[in-house]
Every structure is written in C-alpha cells, then in structure tokens.
Design an enzyme around this catalytic site. Structure first.
Site, short mmCIF file in Angstrom:
data_model
loop_
_atom_site.label_atom_id
_atom_site.label_comp_id
_atom_site.label_asym_id
_atom_site.label_seq_id
_atom_site.Cartn_x
_atom_site.Cartn_y
_atom_site.Cartn_z
N GLU A 121 72.46 101.88 65.45
CA GLU A 121 72.15 102.60 66.69
C GLU A 121 70.64 102.83 66.66
O GLU A 121 70.15 103.64 65.87
CB GLU A 121 72.94 103.90 66.74
N CYS A 156 67.47 109.48 70.85
CA CYS A 156 67.49 108.03 71.13
C CYS A 156 67.77 107.77 72.61
O CYS A 156 67.12 106.93 73.22
CB CYS A 156 68.49 107.32 70.23
P1 NDP Z 1 63.08 104.94 60.56
O1 NDP Z 1 63.94 104.09 61.39
O2 NDP Z 1 61.98 104.31 59.83
O3 NDP Z 1 63.95 105.71 59.47
C1 NDP Z 1 65.26 106.15 59.71
C2 NDP Z 1 65.97 106.22 58.38
O4 NDP Z 1 66.01 104.94 57.77
C3 NDP Z 1 65.34 107.13 57.36
O5 NDP Z 1 66.37 107.80 56.64
C4 NDP Z 1 64.60 106.17 56.46
O6 NDP Z 1 64.39 106.71 55.19
C5 NDP Z 1 65.55 105.00 56.42
N1 NDP Z 1 64.98 103.71 56.06
C6 NDP Z 1 63.77 103.22 56.36
N2 NDP Z 1 63.63 101.96 55.89
C7 NDP Z 1 64.80 101.63 55.30
C8 NDP Z 1 65.31 100.45 54.68
N3 NDP Z 1 64.57 99.35 54.56
N4 NDP Z 1 66.55 100.48 54.19
C9 NDP Z 1 67.32 101.58 54.32
N5 NDP Z 1 66.89 102.71 54.90
C10 NDP Z 1 65.66 102.74 55.39
O7 NDP Z 1 62.58 106.13 61.47
P2 NDP Z 1 61.26 107.01 61.32
O8 NDP Z 1 61.66 108.28 60.77
O9 NDP Z 1 60.17 106.30 60.61
O10 NDP Z 1 60.85 107.11 62.84
C11 NDP Z 1 60.17 106.02 63.46
C12 NDP Z 1 60.62 105.79 64.86
O11 NDP Z 1 62.03 105.62 64.88
C13 NDP Z 1 60.39 106.93 65.81
O12 NDP Z 1 59.10 106.86 66.35
C14 NDP Z 1 61.45 106.71 66.86
O13 NDP Z 1 60.96 105.83 67.84
C15 NDP Z 1 62.56 106.03 66.11
N6 NDP Z 1 63.66 106.92 65.79
C16 NDP Z 1 64.84 106.69 66.41
C17 NDP Z 1 65.91 107.52 66.18
C18 NDP Z 1 67.21 107.32 66.87
O14 NDP Z 1 67.98 108.27 66.98
N7 NDP Z 1 67.54 106.12 67.31
C19 NDP Z 1 65.80 108.67 65.29
C20 NDP Z 1 64.53 108.80 64.63
C21 NDP Z 1 63.50 107.94 64.89
P3 NDP Z 1 62.99 106.49 54.44
O15 NDP Z 1 61.94 107.09 55.29
O16 NDP Z 1 63.20 107.16 53.13
O17 NDP Z 1 62.81 105.00 54.28
#
Ligand code: NDP
Length: 468
Positions: free
Chosen positions: A243, A277
C-alpha cells in the site's frame, strides 16, 4: 537503558544499544528505542515459524476470539497508547487524532474477528467433488510507516493472525515506541510467537523482507521503498501486499456549493496534517466557483488550531519528521517561485519542533512539483480548470492512483465521472473515508493487492483445491 523492549517469542528482548525517538512537537526526545540487529530479526522469524506450527491449525473460532481479545486489550490500554502515540507521532489526541487512531485500531481488530473464508464448493455431483480451501501462508513480515503506526499495524497483523499466520512487525524508526508497547500488550492475549516486533536501524528492514522463512510481506510506505521490498521478495517469491504513496486528486464540479463542501474538502486534505496515504493532495476547481472555493476553504482552515500534540487545544499537529518537513517547505518554495499564490499559511514560524501552518496555494498548475509530487504534509495546491475533461486528464495523468474524489450536487453526474478516475477508491462529496469491509488499495504504482474485508483477508491465504 530503555523502558521499551522488543517482543520475540512472547519474551521482552532488549538490545545492546538504543536510538533516540524525537518528539516532533518539540524537537526533544520522546524515548529510547532498542536498536535491534539482524540476529534479532532472525530470532523473531524463528519464533514466528515455531508458533506457526500450532497457530496455523488452531480452530477458526480460536483465531476469531484472538482478534476480539486484541480489540479488547487495545481498548483497555487506549489511554496509555494514545499518549505515547501522540508523543512520538505528534498528532493531538482530539478530533481525528490519537484517540481516533486507537478507536480505529480496536474497531478493525474486532471487525476482522467476524470475517470468515468458508470452503467454496466448485462442483459436487456424481462426477466429482471439488472444494477450494483457504490456508494460511506462514510467517508474515509487516513493515509499517510513521503516519498512523498503530492503526496500520493492526490493518496488517489482525487479518494475518485471523487467517492463521504468525507475524513479525517492524515499525518505522520515527514512531517505534507505541508499536513496541502495543505488541507487548497484545502478547498478553496471544500465544507466544504469534506476534513479534523488532526495531532497529534501516539495515534490518531488508533482512526481514528478504528472509527465506518469511512467506509474505505486507508493506505500507512510499512507492520507491515498495519497489525495493518487491525486489527483495522476489528471490523466494514471497506474496506481497503493498500500500504505497498516492497523489489523490479531487475535482469540484461547477454546480457544487463552495460553503457546503469546504469542511469536507478540508478534512479530505488535512487529516493528520496531510500525512495520510489517501489524503486529497491536489484539488481541481471549476473556474466559475474557483475563487469562492478558495475563500471558503481558507476561512474554514484558518479556524483549525495547529499545535503540539500534548496541547489539548490542538486539533492538528506537526509534520512528523525533519526530512518530511524539509520536503514540504521545498515544494512550497518551488510553488511560490512558479506563480503559486499563498492564500493561507506558507511560512513556518521559527521554533522548536516540526510545526508547519496549514497552507493553501492557489493558481497552482500541473507541472509544479507541489502538484506532481506527493507532498504528504499540511499544504494543498488548488488548480483552476474550465473543461472537466481537462481536469480528468490531469487527475489521471500521474503514475499513481490510490484515491480520488468528485464534488457536486448532481450525484449521478459525479458518480459517472468518479468511475472514470484511475484510482483504487473514489469518493463522491468526501475524500479518504475508510470502512473495514470495503477493499482498499491502489492502482498503477500506488500498490499491489487490497486491504480490509474478505478481499483483504484472502491476501493472507493461499488456495488449496481439493478434488475428492
Ligand atoms: P519509507 O517508505 O521509506 O519507509 C516506510 C517503512 O519501510 C519504514 O518502516 C522503513 O524503515 C521501511 N523500509 C525502508 N526501506 C526498506 C527496505 N528496503 N526493506 C524493508 N523495509 C524498508 O517511508 P519514509 O518514512 O521514508 O517516508 C518517505 C515518503 O513515504 C513520504 O514522503 C511519503 O510520501 C511516503 N509515505 C507514505 C505512507 C503511506 O501511508 N503510504 C506513510 C509514510 C510515508 P527504515 O526507515 O528503518 O528503513
């Protein structure tokens, strides 16, 4: 030392080191989070794998009751969890804030208890009897973001557990504490190993999502990270629910009443300070009512208090983290430099924390970064159109498609247009409202699969066809 522990195989697990979690309302420290390692991930997956042996064959009613028990435990501890959530996420408790999130989390768990996947009879005659059974997959990895960490966590693990899987959840390092505590609480009502949590540096996420003993990854977060998760899952062909981000468009038709729709438009765009989102992230308004909609929206938004999560007067809170705040400011600056007209907010006052005023940018245009990129924060670009076909083309032009909305007094005309929008969900005279029985997910690069209801439950199962 930290008060917060990981939960692995039903036991509290500490780490050799911790990292600080920031309170976004103040810039101070909310707490210290255990900095788990790859070994902790491996131990959590092993614990989940062990628990799967019995949980996967537990009676259906036992698993339904587990969801009811989780719901009751969340309700019992709602106060404590809401305080912690508000502290690390920044959202106030009031309105659609932390208390609402806890209510949603408990409600979703309870609703999941009542879902079922009965055996499907494909054929039953003297030639053959063919049945389709739904079976659990194994260990599910859940990766959650920082915007609605508890509710999204429940969206991931309640259906997984209901269907007979076991789970390892890894919350975002920006908001891990409330999830650590939630899982600790839920372990008082679940068998050991059914729900495990690990926290740590960025390096542990890929260890979990590529783990050979993980059968499925359910991920909520950004599209680029979703793609990386998909790649890391490919080696062992893990099942996926992704998602991902969106850039939801709203289209206001010329017959809409600006005053009547202002409140709905506002909450569609600014719930959780725009960090959702399926928030409306760009608004297309017909030229004939453009100024009136801008005025009404600005008037409504101007009365919404934005402040620290701990302040009882706040209705909306800060941007959750410094990186996101920098992106929001960058997009606003770019919009201003390219002809955007600030009709509310726009400038952040100096001070601690990541508070940003609610911001409306009129005269926005396609091609502006604020329109084309996902801002994920408290700013909405408003774009003028004259021909609805142009607005529709703009709405559908991007590579993402999570939600969309149409605003009009003519429900039939609105529905017709809504069904032409390229999005997983579309609302008429509203935006972003979710229902635990209504499938939710994206088209195009907004995701893979669906959450919620029976469709969502099916995603945590595989089919076995029995010819008997
Ligand atoms: P990310 O998508 O980067 O991170 C979300 C989760 O994924 C975190 O728990 C992160 O942990 C983890 N993650 C990151 N890389 C990996 C990987 N390779 N394998 C497994 N897990 C991973 O979101 P951000 O927090 O950096 O936010 C960036 C952008 O994401 C925002 O600007 C927004 O646009 C969007 N976003 C969308 C959301 C939604 O509900 N759809 C929610 C939040 C953000 P870790 O940081 O430890 O890698």
């Amino acid at each position: 030392m930290t008060d917060y522990t990981m939960t692995i195989g039903g036991k509290a697990v500490t780490a050799a080191t911790t990292f600080d979690v920031i309170n976004p309302s103040t810039g101070g420290i909310a707490g210290a989070c255990p900095s788990g390692t790859a070994d902790d991930v491996n131990a959590a997956v092993a614990a989940a794998k062990e628990a799967y042996k019995t949980w996967s064959v537990a009676d259906d009613e036992v698993r339904a009751q587990a969801c009811r028990d989780m719901s009751a435990a969340l309700t019992e501890h709602a106060d404590e969890l809401a305080i912690l959530l508000s502290l690390e996420q920044g959202k106030p408790r009031a309105g659609l804030g932390a208390d609402f999130e806890l209510g949603g989390a408990a409600g979703w768990a309870a609703n999941t208890a009542e879902l079922s996947l009965p055996v499907e009879i494909i054929q039953d005659n003297n030639q053959a009897k063919i049945e389709v059974h739904r079976k659990p997959l194994g260990v599910v990895a859940s990766i959650t973001p920082w915007n609605w960490p508890l509710m999204i966590g429940v969206w991931h693990f309640a259906p997984a557990i209901r269907a007979g899987n076991t789970v390892v959840i890894k919350p975002s390092p920006y908001t891990p504490l409330s999830t650590l505590r939630m899982v600790e609480i839920l372990n008082t009502v679940l068998p050991a190993g059914v729900l495990n949590v690990v926290t740590g540096p960025d390096s542990i996420g890929p260890v979990l999502t590529s783990h050979p003993d993980v059968a499925k990854v359910t991920f909520t977060g950004s599209t680029p990270t979703g793609k990386r998760v998909m790649a890391s899952a490919s080696d062992t062909l893990k099942r996926l629910t992704l998602e991902l981000g969106g850039n939801d468009a709203g289209i206001v038709l010329p017959d809409a009443d600006p005053k009547e729709i202002a409140e709905g438009l506002f909450w569609g765009a600014f719930i959780n300070s725009g960090q959702t989102c399926a928030c409306m992230k760009r608004l297309y308004v017909h030229d004939s009512i453009y100024d009136a909609v801008c005025d009404e929206l600005a008037a409504f938004a101007a009365n919404i208090p934005v402040g620290a999560g701990s302040d009882a007067n706040s209705v909306l809170g800060p941007v959750q983290n410094a990186t996101q705040l920098a992106l929001v400011e960058e997009l606003i600056a770019d919009a201003k430099a390219n002809g955007g007209r600030v009709i509310l907010g726009g400038e952040r006052a100096e001070g601690a924390g990541y508070l940003h005023p609610l911001t409306l940018i009129a005269d926005a245009k396609d091609g502006m970064r604020l329109v084309d990129e996902e801002q994920f924060g408290p700013v909405l670009p408003i774009i003028r159109y004259t021909d609805v076909e142009d607005a529709l083309a703009s709405a559908n032009a991007l590579s993402v498609g999570l939600g969309a909305s149409v605003w009009s007094k003519d429900l039939e005309a609105a529905k017709k247009l809504a069904l032409r929008m390229e999005s997983g969900s579309v609302w008429v005279n509203g935006h972003g409202g979710l229902n635990p029985n209504a499938p939710f997910g994206g088209v195009k690069q907004s995701g893979v699969g669906r959450q919620f209801g029976v469709e969502g439950l099916k995603e945590f199962t595989c089919m076995q066809t029995l010819h008997a």
